[in-house]
Design an enzyme around this catalytic site. Structure first.
Site, short mmCIF file in Angstrom:
data_model
loop_
_atom_site.label_atom_id
_atom_site.label_comp_id
_atom_site.label_asym_id
_atom_site.label_seq_id
_atom_site.Cartn_x
_atom_site.Cartn_y
_atom_site.Cartn_z
N GLN A 171 0.81 -1.21 0.00
CA GLN A 171 0.00 0.00 0.00
C GLN A 171 0.85 1.27 0.00
O GLN A 171 0.47 2.29 -0.58
CB GLN A 171 -0.99 0.00 1.18
N ASN B 291 9.83 -7.08 1.30
CA ASN B 291 9.46 -8.48 1.12
C ASN B 291 8.85 -8.69 -0.27
O ASN B 291 8.81 -7.77 -1.09
CB ASN B 291 8.50 -8.93 2.23
N SER C 128 16.71 -10.65 1.33
CA SER C 128 18.17 -10.59 1.33
C SER C 128 18.82 -11.96 1.16
O SER C 128 18.23 -12.99 1.48
CB SER C 128 18.65 -9.95 2.63
N GLN D 134 22.60 -12.51 7.33
CA GLN D 134 21.59 -12.37 6.28
C GLN D 134 20.34 -13.20 6.59
O GLN D 134 19.22 -12.79 6.32
CB GLN D 134 22.16 -12.77 4.92
N HIS E 164 17.43 -11.61 8.53
CA HIS E 164 16.56 -10.60 7.91
C HIS E 164 15.11 -11.05 7.87
O HIS E 164 14.20 -10.27 8.06
CB HIS E 164 17.03 -10.28 6.49
N GLU F 279 23.18 -11.42 -4.22
CA GLU F 279 23.13 -10.01 -3.81
C GLU F 279 24.48 -9.64 -3.16
O GLU F 279 25.11 -8.64 -3.51
CB GLU F 279 21.99 -9.83 -2.81
N HIS F 280 24.90 -10.44 -2.19
CA HIS F 280 26.20 -10.25 -1.53
C HIS F 280 27.07 -11.48 -1.78
O HIS F 280 26.60 -12.60 -1.63
CB HIS F 280 26.03 -10.11 -0.01
N ASP G 118 26.61 -3.16 4.67
CA ASP G 118 25.23 -2.89 5.08
C ASP G 118 25.11 -1.54 5.78
O ASP G 118 24.05 -0.91 5.73
CB ASP G 118 24.73 -3.98 6.03
N GLU H 253 16.51 3.93 -45.95
CA GLU H 253 15.41 3.49 -45.09
C GLU H 253 14.04 3.93 -45.61
O GLU H 253 13.01 3.61 -45.02
CB GLU H 253 15.60 4.03 -43.66
N HIS I 177 13.18 12.75 -43.57
CA HIS I 177 14.43 12.81 -42.81
C HIS I 177 15.55 13.34 -43.72
O HIS I 177 16.34 14.20 -43.33
CB HIS I 177 14.84 11.42 -42.32
#
Length: 424
Positions: free
Chosen positions: A186, A209, A233, A255, A258, A322-323, A356, A410, A415
Site C-alpha cells: 500500500q 518483502n 536478502s 543475512q 533478515h 546479492e552479496h 550494510d 530506409e 528525414h
C-alpha cells in the site's frame, strides 16, 4: 539447512532457485491494494495500517513535532555512528559525480551528455521487526547529492502508530522532505498514485518483502520507474582452507536473520572448513535474539562442498548473489572471474555488515538472480542523462551526405529533406 557434497552440474539449476510465493496470488492481491488506494486515498492507507500492521493511525503524514522529538530518543553514541556512516557513504557516492565532457565526433559536430536529477523520488524503508534506518542513509544521501527536489519516505508504523525514532532522525539528517506512516504494497501504491497527502513520484527505491517487490513491479504499469526488483536478502560465501568458520557462520546468519524468506549459500572446497562452518552456524544460531527468522531462512539454504574454487565461482555466477563474500587467501586472483554479484566482500575481515552500514558502498542491491542484469543503487540511479549536440554549418556539410544516404536507404525522405534543405 540443505547439505550437498559435490553436487553434479545438472542439479545446479535446481539449487540456485529462491523460495517464492505463487505469482498469480501476489498479482491479484497487489491489484486489489492499488485499486483501493486509488479509490480511497489516505483512508485506504489508514485501514491497511490497521489490517496489516495492527496500527491505529489518525494522520498519515509524520508531523514536524514527531521528527524534532525523535532526536531526543536516540543516544549520542548511535548519533555519532550514524554520522560516521553518513560521511563514508557521502564520500563514496560523491566520487560518482561526473564532469561534462564535450566530444567532437566530426569536425564541426560536438556531442555531450549532462545529468539532471529525477525531481520526485520515493524511498521505501522496511519497518516492523527490523526498522532499517541504514537504508535511509543508502537512498536519501545519493538522492540529495543528485539534487532531487522531493524525497518522499514511506515506512510502516508500529502498533502504537509511531515511526521508529532512528528512522525519523536519519531521514531529517539526510534531507528527506516528507515522511508518511504507510508500509507494504500500500505504501508503494500511495507513492505511485498519490493521495491527498502523499505526492506521486517518478521513481521508487528501496528493498522489501515479496509483496513490496511485486508492488514495485506493478507500479511500472503506471509509468513509475523503480530501482530494481530488490527482494529478500541473500548472501553467498566461498571459503577455502584458510577461511575462519566462526566468521563464515556469522556472515551467513547476518543475512538469514533478515527474514524467513531470506536465503544463504555456503560453498567450500575444504571438508574440514565445511563441517566446522556447519557446526558453528548451528551454535551461533542458538544465541541469536531473532533466531526464529534465521531458522526458517536456513531451511531454504544450501551448504555445498565443491571440487575447486573455479567451480565455486561458476556456481556463484549462475546464482548471481546479492552479496558475495570471498573468504579466500588469494582473493585478488578470482576478482576477474566474478561476473554476477551485487556487492563483493574480499578476505576474512570484510564482513558483509560493513557494506550494510558504514563502509561507504550502497546496500540496496539486486536479489533473486537480478545481479545478472542490474546494478546496485548509485548516484546514477537518481539522475537522467540527457544528450546534447551542436552542428555548425561546416559540421552539417561534413556529415550531410552520410545522413541523406542512410535516410534514403530506409525510405524516410522527410528525414533526408531535413538535411538537403539546409545543404542547399
Amino acid at each position: 539447512m540443505k547439505i550437498n557434497k559435490y553436487p553434479k552440474k545438472d542439479s545446479w539449476p535446481e539449487l540456485v532457485k529462491r523460495p517464492v510465493l505463487k505469482k498469480e496470488q501476489l498479482t491479484e492481491l497487489i491489484a486489489e491494494i492499488f485499486n483501493e488506494v486509488e479509490k480511497n486515498g489516505n483512508q485506504a492507507l489508514i485501514n491497511f495500517n490497521k489490517k496489516f500492521d495492527q496500527a491505529e493511525v489518525k494522520s498519515i503524514q509524520v508531523s514536524e513535532e514527531e521528527i524534532e522529538s525523535s532526536e531526543n530518543l536516540i543516544n549520542e553514541e548511535l548519533k555519532i555512528a550514524i554520522q560516521q556512516a553518513k560521511e563514508n557513504i557521502t564520500k563514496f557516492h560523491s566520487s560518482q559525480i561526473t564532469e561534462i565532457e564535450k566530444i567532437e565526433t566530426t569536425k564541426g559536430i560536438v556531442c555531450w551528455r549532462e545529468n539532471r536529477p529525477i525531481e520526485k523520488v520515493g524511498i521505501y524503508i522496511p519497518g516492523g521487526t527490523a526498522p532499517l534506518f541504514s537504508t535511509v542513509l543508502m537512498l536519501a544521501i545519493p538522492a540529495q547529492l543528485a539534487g532531487c527536489k522531493e524525497i518522499i519516505l514511506c515506512t510502516p508504523p508500529d502498533k502504537n502508530g509511531n515511526i521508529n525514532a532512528t528512522i525519523l532522525y536519519t531521514a531529517k539528517l539526510c534531507g528527506v522532505t516528507k515522511i508518511f506512516k504507510t508500509g507494504g504494497a500500500q505504501g508503494i501504491a500511495a507513492m505511485t498514485l498519490g493521495t491527498e497527502s502523499i505526492p506521486n513520484v517518478y521513481k521508487i527505491f528501496g528493498p522489501g518483502n515479496q509483496y513490496v517487490v511485486a508492488a514495485k513491479e506493478f507500479a511500472q504499469k503506471y509509468n513509475v520507474a523503480i530501482d530494481m526488483p530488490a527482494g529478500p536478502s541473500e548472501v553467498l560465501v566461498i571459503a577455502d582452507e584458510q577461511a575462519i568458520p566462526e566468521y563464515c557462520a556469522a556472515d551467513l546468519l547476518s543475512q538469514a536473520e533478515h527474514g524467513s524468506d531470506s536465503q544463504v549459500i555456503f560453498l567450500s572446497t575444504n571438508e574440514k572448513i565445511f563441517n566446522e562452518t556447519i557446526k558453528e552456524t548451528e551454535k551461533q544460531l542458538q544465541q541469536l535474539p531473532r533466531n526464529e527468522f534465521a531458522k526458517e531462512a536456513l531451511k531454504n539454504s544450501h551448504f555445498m562442498l565443491l571440487y575447486s574454487l573455479d567451480e565455486a565461482l561458476e556456481f556463484s555466477n549462475l546464482y548471481a548473489p546479492e552479496h558475495l563474500i570471498l573468504a579466500l587467501e588469494d582473493y585478488e586472483k578470482y576478482i576477474p572471474k566474478i561476473q554476477n554479484a551485487g556487492s563483493v566482500f574480499l578476505g576474512n575481515y570484510s564482513c558483509e555488515s560493513a557494506g550494510d552500514y558504514a563502509s561507504g558502498t550502497n546496500h540496496t542491491l539486486p536479489t533473486n538472480g537480478f545481479a545478472k542484469n542490474y546494478s546496485g543503487v548509485s548516484l546514477d540511479s537518481f539522475v537522467k542523462k540527457i544528450t546534447f549536440q551542436n552542428l555548425s554549418k561546416e559540421g552539417l556539410q561534413n556529415l550531410g551526405k552520410t545522413i541523406e544516404l542512410m535516410a534514403e536507404a530506409e525510405g524516410l525522405f522527410a528525414h533526408k529533406n531535413a538535411v538537403s534543405i539546409r545543404l542547399k
